[in-house]
Motif scaffolding. Sequence first.
Motif, PDB file in Angstrom:
ATOM      1  N   ASP A 193      23.055  35.526  50.537  1.00 52.21           N
ATOM      2  CA  ASP A 193      23.405  35.830  51.124  1.00 52.21           C
ATOM      3  C   ASP A 193      22.767  37.706  51.543  1.00 52.21           C
ATOM      4  N   ARG A 194      23.334  38.538  52.371  1.00 52.86           N
ATOM      5  CA  ARG A 194      23.007  40.142  52.153  1.00 52.86           C
ATOM      6  C   ARG A 194      24.448  40.583  51.568  1.00 52.86           C
ATOM      7  N   TRP A 195      24.399  41.405  51.201  1.00 50.70           N
ATOM      8  CA  TRP A 195      25.600  42.663  49.976  1.00 50.70           C
ATOM      9  C   TRP A 195      25.612  43.331  51.066  1.00 50.70           C
ATOM     10  N   LYS A 196      27.570  42.945  50.852  1.00 53.25           N
ATOM     11  CA  LYS A 196      28.298  43.910  51.072  1.00 53.25           C
ATOM     12  C   LYS A 196      28.481  44.928  50.488  1.00 53.25           C
ATOM     13  N   PRO A 197      29.729  45.777  50.597  1.00 49.99           N
ATOM     14  CA  PRO A 197      30.346  47.064  50.137  1.00 49.99           C
ATOM     15  C   PRO A 197      30.935  46.621  49.760  1.00 49.99           C
ATOM     16  N   GLU A 198      31.985  46.344  50.210  1.00 49.56           N
ATOM     17  CA  GLU A 198      33.248  45.165  49.919  1.00 49.56           C
ATOM     18  C   GLU A 198      32.741  43.948  48.524  1.00 49.56           C
ATOM     19  N   HIS A 199      31.272  43.319  48.177  1.00 51.92           N
ATOM     20  CA  HIS A 199      31.369  42.457  47.153  1.00 51.92           C
ATOM     21  C   HIS A 199      31.186  43.825  45.945  1.00 51.92           C
ATOM     22  N   SER A 200      31.031  44.801  46.530  1.00 52.56           N
ATOM     23  CA  SER A 200      31.284  45.712  45.378  1.00 52.56           C
ATOM     24  C   SER A 200      32.154  45.993  44.063  1.00 52.56           C
ATOM     25  N   VAL A 201      33.105  46.893  45.355  1.00 55.75           N
ATOM     26  CA  VAL A 201      34.700  46.762  44.789  1.00 55.75           C
ATOM     27  C   VAL A 201      34.997  45.250  44.444  1.00 55.75           C
ATOM     28  N   ASN A 202      34.887  44.463  45.165  1.00 56.00           N
ATOM     29  CA  ASN A 202      35.292  42.994  44.253  1.00 56.00           C
ATOM     30  C   ASN A 202      34.692  43.124  42.559  1.00 56.00           C
ATOM     31  N   LEU A 203      34.014  44.079  42.460  1.00 52.87           N
ATOM     32  CA  LEU A 203      34.120  43.991  40.627  1.00 52.87           C
ATOM     33  C   LEU A 203      34.862  44.133  40.214  1.00 52.87           C
ATOM     34  N   THR A 204      35.504  45.511  40.847  1.00 56.46           N
ATOM     35  CA  THR A 204      36.781  46.213  40.386  1.00 56.46           C
ATOM     36  C   THR A 204      37.421  44.710  39.854  1.00 56.46           C
ATOM     37  N   GLY A 205      37.883  44.140  40.675  1.00 57.17           N
ATOM     38  CA  GLY A 205      38.853  43.043  41.108  1.00 57.17           C
ATOM     39  C   GLY A 205      38.289  42.095  39.412  1.00 57.17           C
ATOM     40  N   TYR A 206      37.107  42.154  39.511  1.00 54.25           N
ATOM     41  CA  TYR A 206      36.844  40.780  38.176  1.00 54.25           C
ATOM     42  C   TYR A 206      37.052  41.478  37.192  1.00 54.25           C
ATOM     43  N   MET A 207      36.664  42.783  37.379  1.00 54.49           N
ATOM     44  CA  MET A 207      36.786  43.566  35.458  1.00 54.49           C
ATOM     45  C   MET A 207      38.006  43.643  34.976  1.00 54.49           C
ATOM     46  N   ALA A 208      39.038  43.273  36.783  1.00 44.95           N
ATOM     47  CA  ALA A 208      40.347  43.500  36.306  1.00 44.95           C
ATOM     48  C   ALA A 208      41.094  42.540  35.875  1.00 44.95           C
ATOM     49  N   TRP A 209      40.741  41.490  36.163  1.00 46.69           N
ATOM     50  CA  TRP A 209      41.089  40.065  35.735  1.00 46.69           C
ATOM     51  C   TRP A 209      40.286  39.318  34.351  1.00 46.69           C
ATOM     52  N   ASP A 210      39.904  39.942  34.585  1.00 48.22           N
ATOM     53  CA  ASP A 210      38.453  39.993  32.735  1.00 48.22           C
ATOM     54  C   ASP A 210      39.462  39.796  31.366  1.00 48.22           C
ATOM     55  N   LEU A 211      39.652  41.528  31.950  1.00 48.18           N
ATOM     56  CA  LEU A 211      40.234  42.144  31.080  1.00 48.18           C
ATOM     57  C   LEU A 211      41.612  41.815  30.116  1.00 48.18           C
ATOM     58  N   ASN A 212      43.175  41.090  31.242  1.00 48.33           N
ATOM     59  CA  ASN A 212      44.086  41.254  31.223  1.00 48.33           C
ATOM     60  C   ASN A 212      44.052  40.382  30.164  1.00 48.33           C
ATOM     61  N   MET A 213      45.847  40.434  29.586  1.00 46.35           N
ATOM     62  CA  MET A 213      45.866  39.646  28.587  1.00 46.35           C
ATOM     63  C   MET A 213      47.146  38.208  28.405  1.00 46.35           C
ATOM     64  N   GLY A 214      47.916  39.052  29.305  1.00 47.13           N
ATOM     65  CA  GLY A 214      48.289  38.069  29.746  1.00 47.13           C
ATOM     66  C   GLY A 214      48.416  36.124  30.437  1.00 47.13           C
ATOM     67  N   TRP A 215      47.752  35.763  30.387  1.00 45.00           N
ATOM     68  CA  TRP A 215      47.209  35.302  31.224  1.00 45.00           C
ATOM     69  C   TRP A 215      46.782  33.681  30.052  1.00 45.00           C
ATOM     70  N   SER A 216      46.623  34.015  29.145  1.00 43.20           N
ATOM     71  CA  SER A 216      45.632  33.739  27.524  1.00 43.20           C
ATOM     72  C   SER A 216      47.303  33.362  26.592  1.00 43.20           C
ATOM     73  N   THR A 217      48.217  33.956  26.990  1.00 41.76           N
ATOM     74  CA  THR A 217      48.954  34.207  26.011  1.00 41.76           C
ATOM     75  C   THR A 217      50.037  33.885  26.285  1.00 41.76           C
ATOM     76  N   GLU A 218      51.092  34.235  27.613  1.00 41.95           N
ATOM     77  CA  GLU A 218      52.058  33.768  27.562  1.00 41.95           C
ATOM     78  C   GLU A 218      52.865  32.617  28.397  1.00 41.95           C
ATOM     79  N   VAL A 219      51.854  31.547  28.874  1.00 40.17           N
ATOM     80  CA  VAL A 219      52.146  30.305  29.447  1.00 40.17           C
ATOM     81  C   VAL A 219      52.040  29.362  28.060  1.00 40.17           C
ATOM     82  N   ILE A 220      50.969  29.472  27.671  1.00 40.50           N
ATOM     83  CA  ILE A 220      51.052  28.940  25.918  1.00 40.50           C
ATOM     84  C   ILE A 220      52.377  29.071  25.516  1.00 40.50           C
ATOM     85  N   LEU A 221      52.483  30.510  24.751  1.00 35.63           N
ATOM     86  CA  LEU A 221      54.305  30.907  24.553  1.00 35.63           C
ATOM     87  C   LEU A 221      55.182  29.908  25.680  1.00 35.63           C
ATOM     88  N   HIS A 222      54.999  29.568  26.235  1.00 35.05           N
ATOM     89  CA  HIS A 222      56.056  28.686  27.081  1.00 35.05           C
ATOM     90  C   HIS A 222      56.184  27.486  26.855  1.00 35.05           C
TER      91      HIS A 222
END
Length: 824
Positions: A193-222
Amino acid sequence: MFFAIYNLFNIFLNYTTHCNLNGCQTKVPIMQKFLKIAAVILLVIIAAGSVYIRHISRKALPDYNADTQLSEMKGEVTVLRNQQGVPSVYAKNEADLYRAVGYVMAQDRLWQMDLLRRVTTGSLSEIFGKDFINTDLLMRSLRIPEKSSEILRQSDSSVVAALEAFSCGVNQFISNNSGNLPPEFSILGYTPDRWKPEHSVNLTGYMAWDLNMGWSTEVILHKLRQELDEEMFHELIPDLSLQDSYIYPDFTLEGSGILSVAGRSARLQELGVQIFSGSNNWAVSGEKSATGSPLLSNDMHLGLMAPGIWYQMHHVVEDELNVTGVVLPGQPFVVAGHNENIAWGMTNVMLDDVDFYLETVNPEDPHQYRYMEEWRDMEVRSEVIKTGSKDSVIRELLFTHRGPVISDFKGVRDQAISMKWTGNLFSNEVRSVYLLNRAENWDQFRDALTTFNSVSQNVVYADTDGNIGLQTAAGIPLREGSGILIVPGEVDTYDWQGIVPFEELPFVYNPPEGFVLSANNRTVPDDYPYYISHWYDLPYRYDRIREMLTEKEVLSADDFRDMLTDNKSKLAEEMVPGLLDELSKVPQLSPSENEAVSLLKDWDMVYCPSEAAPLIFEQFYIQFIETLLREQMGDDLYREFIASKVLVRNIINRVWTKRESVWLQERFEGGGDPFTKAVHKSFSSAVGQLEEKLGGDLSRWAWGELHTFTVEHPVGSVWIIDLFFNMNRGPFQPGGSFHTVCPYSYDYGNPFVVNHGASQRHIFSAADWDESLVVIPTGTSGIPASRYYCDQTETYTKGGFYPSYFSRRQVEENAKYRMKIIPR
């Protein structure tokens, strides 16, 4: 190949003739004729197929010397590429620069860009099929595009203009090369598809999610808390009192008046787009540098895949901008690198940036939840997920005021758990990196980082005026308690009250010791008034870096090279003496076990791929994890638990440090020391398993035999595609492990197959930027048939580097390719 097949047919035909001499001669010529015709047809099919495959694999290869015309250009742009194909883009204005950057990046990484776009928008199922429905649903629950739209609305016009120009360049490449797209598009049967500016900004969200720590720890502890007694459960929570190596040991907030606070992702990993592991960075002042000016080093430890996560670029606008480093494919700004005045690099803070809430659902209406003594309506979203060109499925997402209900994603079927994530708070990392590319001093550097909240990093700094520093840039939630356990959702007690002001985040500037460093370890001592995390990496890499920084009064770029490729293990230094001591208490060891002990006694704790001792110790470490935890957790919870490396490493560190644990007491009842029994059982199992894999001759054992690194392409996981298109590279046999400064990490469920490591290695010299060095684990191109696809991999695995020239004179002298981009 074709001649070999034809010869085989001739052999068969001759054999048929000789075997039919007795009365069958009349039929043989007819059979021979048909078989020859069949052979010719088969050869034609194979030849045509080979030509077609070659066409698909090579049609997207660009001619780096071919000039091109683009619309909307104001002037001429020059693109010079060095011996590794890395582009330096020279323009006379920003719009032309970023339009050219988009075009050039698409030449090399278009399919990877489109893959990341699909990750962030939750549209992987459209090209990969129904197996990715839950992954798409999870990514849509994060609402990354919504935040991107808000960022664009609030961004400065210069940033938006740069993103628009970049998108224009990408789209012109797609239009100009619609018949010559990378092979993945032909293999998967779609077009971008055509590239849009928001696709570039989306990558920040992708990096933020990938670098989060609680997703892989807190639910298994629960989940484990519901199965274990309290004493066993609490030993699984990292004991921060055992971690006394701090990034900012002397940072205080004087006069703040604040009291201390009491203390489907797997599918993304298969695609090679789940990237986080860890990082190192450090800098020394001119007083500790052989050059008399600062030296800075950074290696961000991320997923190792092809194409690599970073794209090397050099951006120049005459008299306005000169910056080089690495960019994220799909986004135009340098994330880590240097300009004419400053250099910077990043490591993950390991922030606890996720909280989970146990919601009470109305038994009469599953779309309502209890909050502050009243029933509130959930937001209900119906998501249509395409699973092909025509097929689609509809799934439902639920949201509370905090965020998405994520129970199903984590396999929790009988409870409603919602999630609050810092990635959904407003931040503007795009603004930050845009300004970092242009910063001239420490104050401008810090100002740029004031909006760097969702991708929480410790950012190292050095400048040409001789200054060094380190700044935490993170959106640390203001929360009640520690946030490590799932909390009640019926009340507002645990709702966040904003984030810690930037002015109160830890930093250090020109420290008296003449160096700064971070390695994902604990940020600050206990007197810091805000809770940051429990999910820090243990300080083995940090302590080793600090040790090397203090071994010499003055350090050179060669010293930095040695540090970046250092394979000596502080973990082994800590554990091996105790291991040998415990084994000395065992009345009788097997001959193989005794030989393994001898190898460990003579070991220098360096993870050399040709030696047996690292393999013996690392296999023991894996077996000790299993001995301690597996039987009492059960297979399913154990597999989920060991996916959280930070939890595993902390429980092992706790037990090894204290030499006692309720886990051991439950596991090894009866006479004898439970710790000694666990150590012997683990060691015996480790040696036995290695004998099964490598034989009984320990002199032939080597760390590199099992600790292997293959650069894998997401589509190359299908063996027939890899066979035809040569998408994967390896295996290589590196040294190091997850706890060495030069890391080659693996998942505990799949030892010792390397999947994480240094995604780039940079050494920046503020005395002369032309003396800087760099290497990445893959190459510039994302096209498997390109000579620049993985041309740096061997150099990378051998600890080598390439020059990173910066001045126009050096770039010109070392250019291999020259392209002009001119107005259409």
